[in-house]
Design a protein around this motif. Structure first.
Motif, PDB file in Angstrom:
ATOM      1  N   LEU A  21      37.546  24.925  20.958  1.00  0.00           N
ATOM      2  CA  LEU A  21      38.147  24.823  19.630  1.00  0.00           C
ATOM      3  C   LEU A  21      38.451  23.373  19.267  1.00  0.00           C
ATOM      4  O   LEU A  21      38.402  22.996  18.096  1.00  0.00           O
ATOM      5  CB  LEU A  21      39.439  25.650  19.572  1.00  0.00           C
ATOM      6  N   GLY A  22      38.754  22.571  20.289  1.00  0.00           N
ATOM      7  CA  GLY A  22      39.028  21.160  20.043  1.00  0.00           C
ATOM      8  C   GLY A  22      37.790  20.294  20.038  1.00  0.00           C
ATOM      9  O   GLY A  22      37.888  19.070  19.936  1.00  0.00           O
ATOM     10  N   GLY A  23      36.611  20.929  20.183  1.00  0.00           N
ATOM     11  CA  GLY A  23      35.368  20.164  20.180  1.00  0.00           C
ATOM     12  C   GLY A  23      35.132  19.409  21.466  1.00  0.00           C
ATOM     13  O   GLY A  23      34.437  18.397  21.497  1.00  0.00           O
ATOM     14  N   VAL A  24      35.727  19.908  22.580  1.00  0.00           N
ATOM     15  CA  VAL A  24      35.548  19.267  23.881  1.00  0.00           C
ATOM     16  C   VAL A  24      34.713  20.180  24.756  1.00  0.00           C
ATOM     17  O   VAL A  24      35.040  21.349  24.935  1.00  0.00           O
ATOM     18  CB  VAL A  24      36.904  19.003  24.566  1.00  0.00           C
ATOM     19  N   GLN A  25      33.617  19.661  25.320  1.00  0.00           N
ATOM     20  CA  GLN A  25      32.766  20.441  26.204  1.00  0.00           C
ATOM     21  C   GLN A  25      33.361  20.382  27.607  1.00  0.00           C
ATOM     22  O   GLN A  25      33.257  19.375  28.286  1.00  0.00           O
ATOM     23  CB  GLN A  25      31.343  19.889  26.229  1.00  0.00           C
ATOM     24  N   SER A  26      33.995  21.480  28.020  1.00  0.00           N
ATOM     25  CA  SER A  26      34.684  21.464  29.315  1.00  0.00           C
ATOM     26  C   SER A  26      33.715  21.541  30.483  1.00  0.00           C
ATOM     27  O   SER A  26      33.926  20.921  31.518  1.00  0.00           O
ATOM     28  CB  SER A  26      35.665  22.639  29.401  1.00  0.00           C
ATOM     29  N   GLY A  27      32.680  22.356  30.352  1.00  0.00           N
ATOM     30  CA  GLY A  27      31.703  22.502  31.430  1.00  0.00           C
ATOM     31  C   GLY A  27      32.285  23.101  32.689  1.00  0.00           C
ATOM     32  O   GLY A  27      31.698  23.048  33.755  1.00  0.00           O
ATOM     33  N   GLY A  28      33.485  23.693  32.584  1.00  0.00           N
ATOM     34  CA  GLY A  28      34.117  24.321  33.740  1.00  0.00           C
ATOM     35  C   GLY A  28      34.849  23.334  34.637  1.00  0.00           C
ATOM     36  O   GLY A  28      35.431  23.716  35.644  1.00  0.00           O
ATOM     37  N   ASP A  62      37.782  20.450  35.715  1.00  0.00           N
ATOM     38  CA  ASP A  62      39.174  20.142  35.423  1.00  0.00           C
ATOM     39  C   ASP A  62      39.191  18.862  34.586  1.00  0.00           C
ATOM     40  O   ASP A  62      38.856  17.784  35.069  1.00  0.00           O
ATOM     41  CB  ASP A  62      39.952  19.951  36.727  1.00  0.00           C
ATOM     42  N   TYR A  63      39.592  18.974  33.342  1.00  0.00           N
ATOM     43  CA  TYR A  63      39.488  17.858  32.406  1.00  0.00           C
ATOM     44  C   TYR A  63      40.242  16.626  32.901  1.00  0.00           C
ATOM     45  O   TYR A  63      39.762  15.501  32.781  1.00  0.00           O
ATOM     46  CB  TYR A  63      40.047  18.301  31.047  1.00  0.00           C
ATOM     47  N   PHE A  64      41.421  16.835  33.489  1.00  0.00           N
ATOM     48  CA  PHE A  64      42.263  15.705  33.861  1.00  0.00           C
ATOM     49  C   PHE A  64      41.867  15.088  35.200  1.00  0.00           C
ATOM     50  O   PHE A  64      42.452  14.101  35.613  1.00  0.00           O
ATOM     51  CB  PHE A  64      43.737  16.138  33.888  1.00  0.00           C
ATOM     52  N   GLN A  65      40.902  15.695  35.889  1.00  0.00           N
ATOM     53  CA  GLN A  65      40.399  15.107  37.123  1.00  0.00           C
ATOM     54  C   GLN A  65      38.977  14.582  36.959  1.00  0.00           C
ATOM     55  O   GLN A  65      38.326  14.209  37.923  1.00  0.00           O
ATOM     56  CB  GLN A  65      40.446  16.147  38.251  1.00  0.00           C
ATOM     57  N   THR A  66      38.502  14.563  35.714  1.00  0.00           N
ATOM     58  CA  THR A  66      37.160  14.082  35.427  1.00  0.00           C
ATOM     59  C   THR A  66      37.228  12.606  35.065  1.00  0.00           C
ATOM     60  O   THR A  66      38.167  12.173  34.384  1.00  0.00           O
ATOM     61  CB  THR A  66      36.550  14.869  34.251  1.00  0.00           C
ATOM     62  N   ASN A  67      36.248  11.807  35.510  1.00  0.00           N
ATOM     63  CA  ASN A  67      36.292  10.369  35.222  1.00  0.00           C
ATOM     64  C   ASN A  67      36.133  10.122  33.721  1.00  0.00           C
ATOM     65  O   ASN A  67      35.573  10.941  32.989  1.00  0.00           O
ATOM     66  CB  ASN A  67      35.232   9.613  36.029  1.00  0.00           C
ATOM     67  N   THR A  89      32.729  10.424  31.821  1.00  0.00           N
ATOM     68  CA  THR A  89      32.331  11.817  31.591  1.00  0.00           C
ATOM     69  C   THR A  89      33.153  12.429  30.475  1.00  0.00           C
ATOM     70  O   THR A  89      32.635  13.169  29.631  1.00  0.00           O
ATOM     71  CB  THR A  89      32.496  12.638  32.883  1.00  0.00           C
ATOM     72  N   VAL A  90      34.452  12.121  30.454  1.00  0.00           N
ATOM     73  CA  VAL A  90      35.335  12.611  29.391  1.00  0.00           C
ATOM     74  C   VAL A  90      34.827  12.141  28.035  1.00  0.00           C
ATOM     75  O   VAL A  90      34.721  12.925  27.080  1.00  0.00           O
ATOM     76  CB  VAL A  90      36.781  12.125  29.623  1.00  0.00           C
ATOM     77  N   VAL A 104      32.392  12.983  22.732  1.00  0.00           N
ATOM     78  CA  VAL A 104      31.726  12.257  21.660  1.00  0.00           C
ATOM     79  C   VAL A 104      30.730  13.118  20.894  1.00  0.00           C
ATOM     80  O   VAL A 104      30.423  12.831  19.728  1.00  0.00           O
ATOM     81  CB  VAL A 104      31.015  11.004  22.227  1.00  0.00           C
ATOM     82  N   VAL A 105      30.248  14.194  21.516  1.00  0.00           N
ATOM     83  CA  VAL A 105      29.179  14.982  20.898  1.00  0.00           C
ATOM     84  C   VAL A 105      29.587  15.495  19.528  1.00  0.00           C
ATOM     85  O   VAL A 105      28.946  15.208  18.509  1.00  0.00           O
ATOM     86  CB  VAL A 105      28.773  16.164  21.810  1.00  0.00           C
TER      87      VAL A 105
END
Length: 461
Positions: free
Chosen positions: A274-281, A283-288, A291-292, A297-298
């Motif tokens: 919904l926020g336009g973020v591709q999570s890809g499964g 953990d967002y806060f442990q991703t470099n 990659t974030v 940006v898409v």
């Protein structure tokens, strides 16, 4: 220390922090016996939470202090990224001992996160039984019942007596995820019924399972989507749901603890989408950060490109803006308010579609309801902004143009926000992924066009 706080005002998070702080001190001072004693009375899930908060090297030391059985339970509760880090620190025999003792569904989930070469190496060293169970789960499609089920269950034959069933149950009861519902199969492993542990205990020893079992069985197929499985367990208040293959043979069960994990993952994915973020499964806060940025940006680029249509509308109406420059000041207000109304409508509809409280047959009633809501909101917001615009500009016609435009934009946004998720659902697209950028574009472009057209008419430009 246990999680049964002597101080009733102390929360679980405060207890976790207290244990973590003491554990860090013990590890830094080399007091390993004290650290081990600190962790022994703590629940495995809470030990996992504490270990995840430790520095990397301390995680390894703390985990090695655990007994074998406790270590396996704790490992299953750890975040996949921490599981991977620990595997890298252990020697192969230690890794294999942990991996071999994990439940098949947790092991399959871990293998999903590991490189294929590493998975193949671990599979070769597993016992035949565990290798077959894991390979079977990995053979099913991702996010299906077959992939998330566990093969650790017990089945009973219809012709067994109650005493025979209990004799079969006792030796394996401690190794099963749940024993409260038992599954009955025929000679070909076809699922024919269920019997609860309560029914068995209440029956006489000589009664036949066939005579006390329930034949009306609710089951999922191996290719059933995991969200549908979660809804089934929630709807029927099950502790576990049997999973059958294409020939109606019992192949596994999905327990309620797995469903909680599924619901959390799906909710997180929907919120990110919904926020336009591709999570890809991940953990967002442990991703470099690179990659974030790549994942975020898409849709920002999509919105950047589509919003050039708004600039085109403004350029086409430049004469209106040149005549009454004050109109320009209210464009951000109008498209911002419209976007918020559209986001509210789309949120409730997307959530309704995901939980199946709203069906595709209800398109017209739902869109009509939201249109009425948009009308009421537009009326209230329009009156308020008309007064505010008049105070700011001192021009009654400009103020009326702004108010009428906001009224019309609110209706438009409500209709677009409620209608587009249905449209994308019908087109087999993810409503959450597609709706946000399109709603923003529709409201921005048509909203500005409406505003400037209304202003042209009222101001006679």
């Amino acid at each position: 220390m246990t999680w049964n706080a002597t101080n009733p005002q102390q929360s679980r998070s405060e207890l976790q922090e207290e244990v973590r702080s003491r554990l860090v001190n013990y590890l830094e001072q080399g007091q390993f016996d004290a650290a081990k004693a600190l962790l022994q009375p703590v629940q495995p899930a809470d030990v996992a939470d504490v270990i995840e908060e430790l520095p990397d090297k301390s995680q390894v030391i703390a985990f090695r202090l655990l007994g074998k059985d406790e270590a396996i339970e704790v490992y299953e509760h750890l975040d996949p990224s921490v599981q991977e880090d620990l595997l890298e620190e252990f020697k192969l025999p230690e890794v294999l001992e942990i991996v071999d003792q994990m439940s098949p569904d947790d092991r399959a989930r871990l293998f999903d996160e590991l490189p294929a070469k590493v998975v193949r190496k671990y599979l070769l060293h597993l016992s035949d039984q565990e290798r077959q169970a894991t390979a079977r789960l990995l053979g099913y499609k991702s996010e299906t019942a077959g992939r998330v089920m566990t093969t650790e269950y017990i089945s009973l034959k219809e012709e067994l007596t109650v005493s025979q069933a209990l004799a079969r149950l006792r030796p394996v009861a401690n190794d099963l995820e749940t024993i409260y519902t038992l599954y009955v199969t025929d000679a070909s492993r076809h699922l024919t019924g269920t019997v609860s542990l309560r029914m068995i205990l209440a029956a006489t020893p000589e009664q036949i399972i066939r005579d006390i079992m329930t034949r009306d069985v609710i089951a999922a197929h191996t290719d059933t989507d995991q969200e549908e499985v979660a809804r089934m367990i929630q709807h029927y208040d099950f502790l576990a749901l049997p999973v059958i293959d294409s020939e109606s043979r019992l192949v596994g069960i999905i327990t309620v603890d797995d469903v909680i994990d599924i619901l959390e993952r799906e909710a997180t994915e929907d919120i990110y989408t919904l926020g336009g973020v591709q999570s890809g499964g991940d953990d967002y806060f442990q991703t470099n950060l690179l990659t974030v940025a790549r994942k975020r940006v898409v849709w920002l680029l999509v919105l950047l490109v589509t919003n050039t249509a708004t600039s085109g509308v403004i350029r086409a109406q430049e004469d209106v803006l040149e005549s009454v420059v004050s109109l320009m000041a209210f464009i951000p207000l109008l498209i911002g308010a419209g976007g918020n109304v559209g986001a509210q409508s789309s949120t409730v509809v997307i959530r309704g579609l995901n939980t199946e409280s709203v069906s595709m047959r209800e398109v017209l009633p739902i869109v009509g309801r939201e249109a009425i809501a948009g009308t009421l909101l537009g009326l209230m917001l329009g009156v308020a902004v008309t007064g505010w615009a008049y105070i700011l500009q001192g021009d009654l016609m400009v103020a009326i143009s702004v108010g009428l435009s906001l009224f019309a934009i609110s209706i438009l946004a409500a209709v677009a926000g409620s209608g587009l998720p249905f449209l994308f659902k019908a087109m087999k697209f993810d409503p959450a992924l597609m709706s946000a950028p399109f709603i923003t574009t529709v409201v921005d472009v048509l909203g500005v066009a409406l505003y400037l057209s209304i202003a042209r008419i009222l101001l006679d430009l």
